[in-house]
Design an enzyme around this catalytic site. Structure first.
Site, PDB file in Angstrom:
ATOM      1  N   LYS A   1       0.868  -1.182   0.000  1.00 19.25           N
ATOM      2  CA  LYS A   1       0.000   0.000   0.000  1.00 19.25           C
ATOM      3  C   LYS A   1       0.899   1.224   0.000  1.00 19.25           C
ATOM      4  O   LYS A   1       2.056   1.173   0.437  1.00 19.25           O
ATOM      5  CB  LYS A   1      -0.886   0.016   1.253  1.00 19.25           C
TER       6      LYS A   1
ATOM      7  N   GLY B   1     -22.049   5.507   4.517  1.00 14.54           N
ATOM      8  CA  GLY B   1     -21.188   5.951   3.429  1.00 14.54           C
ATOM      9  C   GLY B   1     -21.742   5.566   2.077  1.00 14.54           C
ATOM     10  O   GLY B   1     -21.758   4.391   1.707  1.00 14.54           O
TER      11      GLY B   1
ATOM     12  N   GLY C   1     -20.534   6.513  -0.879  1.00 16.60           N
ATOM     13  CA  GLY C   1     -19.516   6.913  -1.836  1.00 16.60           C
ATOM     14  C   GLY C   1     -19.394   5.924  -2.964  1.00 16.60           C
ATOM     15  O   GLY C   1     -20.377   5.322  -3.412  1.00 16.60           O
ATOM     16  N   LYS C   2     -18.145   5.703  -3.418  1.00 23.07           N
ATOM     17  CA  LYS C   2     -17.909   4.885  -4.594  1.00 23.07           C
ATOM     18  C   LYS C   2     -18.444   3.460  -4.453  1.00 23.07           C
ATOM     19  O   LYS C   2     -18.970   2.885  -5.405  1.00 23.07           O
ATOM     20  CB  LYS C   2     -16.406   4.864  -4.913  1.00 23.07           C
ATOM     21  N   VAL C   3     -18.311   2.886  -3.262  1.00 17.28           N
ATOM     22  CA  VAL C   3     -18.769   1.510  -3.043  1.00 17.28           C
ATOM     23  C   VAL C   3     -20.215   1.471  -2.548  1.00 17.28           C
ATOM     24  O   VAL C   3     -21.033   0.687  -3.029  1.00 17.28           O
ATOM     25  CB  VAL C   3     -17.842   0.782  -2.047  1.00 17.28           C
ATOM     26  N   GLY C   4     -20.523   2.322  -1.569  1.00 17.97           N
ATOM     27  CA  GLY C   4     -21.839   2.304  -0.943  1.00 17.97           C
ATOM     28  C   GLY C   4     -22.987   2.481  -1.915  1.00 17.97           C
ATOM     29  O   GLY C   4     -24.040   1.851  -1.776  1.00 17.97           O
TER      30      GLY C   4
END
Length: 360
Positions: free
Chosen positions: A83, A183, A185-188
């Site tokens: 990472k 959340g 966002g991109k995933v939620g």
């Protein structure tokens, strides 16, 4: 650039390599953590975030890179875990020159680390970084990449949630269940769509007014609440943390009303011991690095030439992996997080050992 490696190839945190990168002209300050290359080159995204201190940035990259090693192992990938973090505010500090400088540091590792998107970095950023290094995934479709990796991240989370539902209620569906998403966002947002299509009712919250407006417009049937506290104390069957890590801590777990926790966020357990507290309360926790592996499966597929259907098929198998872990946890009398760790460590040890066979 400094490389902190001990004589046996690991640092105090068990990492093979931790690289500090700095370019004063562009303002780049980055850290690359390589936890393990036992299964292959380390793969993990680059997080661009305004950390309060260098110590906070180091802690994050060490935790995240270790998690990626376990995630990639359980996803069945021939890739290790790594990472990177860029210390700064992406809204203020991100520039073409900074991203390209970072790309050169990635290239200097000669393939020991492949990067991808994470919090604060996006597909167009990967295309810029790729102008300086070959070791980039999560690129745009125009450049032969997979595009938005959150598509399969959400699909994998949904599969893990189905496995948890089967383990808890005897049927692999969320139909008739109430799922709380923290959340959007991109995933939620993708997860919400899968759940609604499956027949679940969804309650959600987000700190972003734009995300809330998206929910009102796209899925007006979603019940929006003020904050995470209101979400976790509401009448929900499943809790899905899909924002930043540390969502499960000493304050949230005692008041959490859900029977299952399955979400897309990384590092959901605030500290060791939370998994036992969840078990004591009778809450089934599916380890985050197991169920949110769809994204890394998607970007990893780019390395051999991206094929969406192949990647989706592999992400669908997160259902089977989750089920295996839940059975193992029951058989060995341990929390699912412990069972998942054991399974990942077993694969890293058994497959990693093959590298000792001399090929000439």
């Amino acid at each position: 650039m400094g490389v902190f490696v001990s004589s046996d190839g690991t640092d105090a945190a068990g990492h093979e390599q931790v690289v500090f990168c700095q370019d004063r002209h562009t303002g780049l300050k980055a850290i690359i953590g390589i936890y393990s290359t036992a299964l292959g080159p380390a793969l993990g995204g680059t997080r661009f975030y305004p950390y309060e201190s260098e110590e906070a940035a180091v802690t994050d990259v060490l935790n995240l890179s270790r998690g990626m090693a376990y995630k990639n192992a359980l996803a069945g990938l021939d890739l290790g875990g790594g990472k990177a973090v860029i210390w700064g505010d992406p809204a203020l500090d991100k520039s073409e020159a900074l991203l390209r400088a970072y790309g050169r540091f990635v290239e200097s590792l000669r393939g020991r680390y492949y990067t991808a998107c994470d919090v604060g970095t996006y597909v167009p950023d990967m295309d810029v970084i790729a102008r300086e290094t070959r070791y980039v995934t999560g690129r745009s479709v125009e450049h032969g990449g997979a595009g938005d990796s959150s598509v399969l991240t959400a699909w994998g989370v949904f599969q893990g949630m189905r496995a948890a539902a089967e383990h808890t209620w005897g049927t692999p569906t969320l139909a008739g269940r109430r799922v709380g998403i923290a959340g959007l966002g991109k995933v939620g947002k993708y997860l919400a769509g899968h759940l609604i299509e499956d027949g679940a009712s969804v309650v959600a919250t987000d700190v972003s007014s734009a995300a809330l407006e998206w929910a009102r417009t796209t899925y007006p049937q979603i019940d929006l609440v003020e904050d995470t506290q209101a979400l976790i104390t509401s009448d929900i069957d499943v809790y899905a943390p899909c924002a930043l890590g540390g969502a499960l801590d000493d304050d949230t777990v005692p008041v959490l009303r859900a029977k299952i926790v399955t979400g897309g966020a990384n590092n959901q357990l605030a500290h060791p011991g939370i998994e036992k507290l969840l078990e004591e309360r009778g809450i089934l926790y599916t380890p985050d690095y197991v169920v949110n592996a769809g994204g890394v499966i998607q970007v990893a597929d780019e390395i051999e030439g991206f094929n969406f259907e192949r990647a989706k098929l592999r992400a669908t198998k997160i259902f089977d992996t989750t089920s295996q872990i839940l059975r193992l946890a029951d058989d060995e009398g341990v929390p699912p997080a412990v069972a998942a760790d054991r399974l990942a460590e077993r694969r890293m040890a058994e497959v990693g050992r093959l590298r000792s066979i001399y090929l000439g």
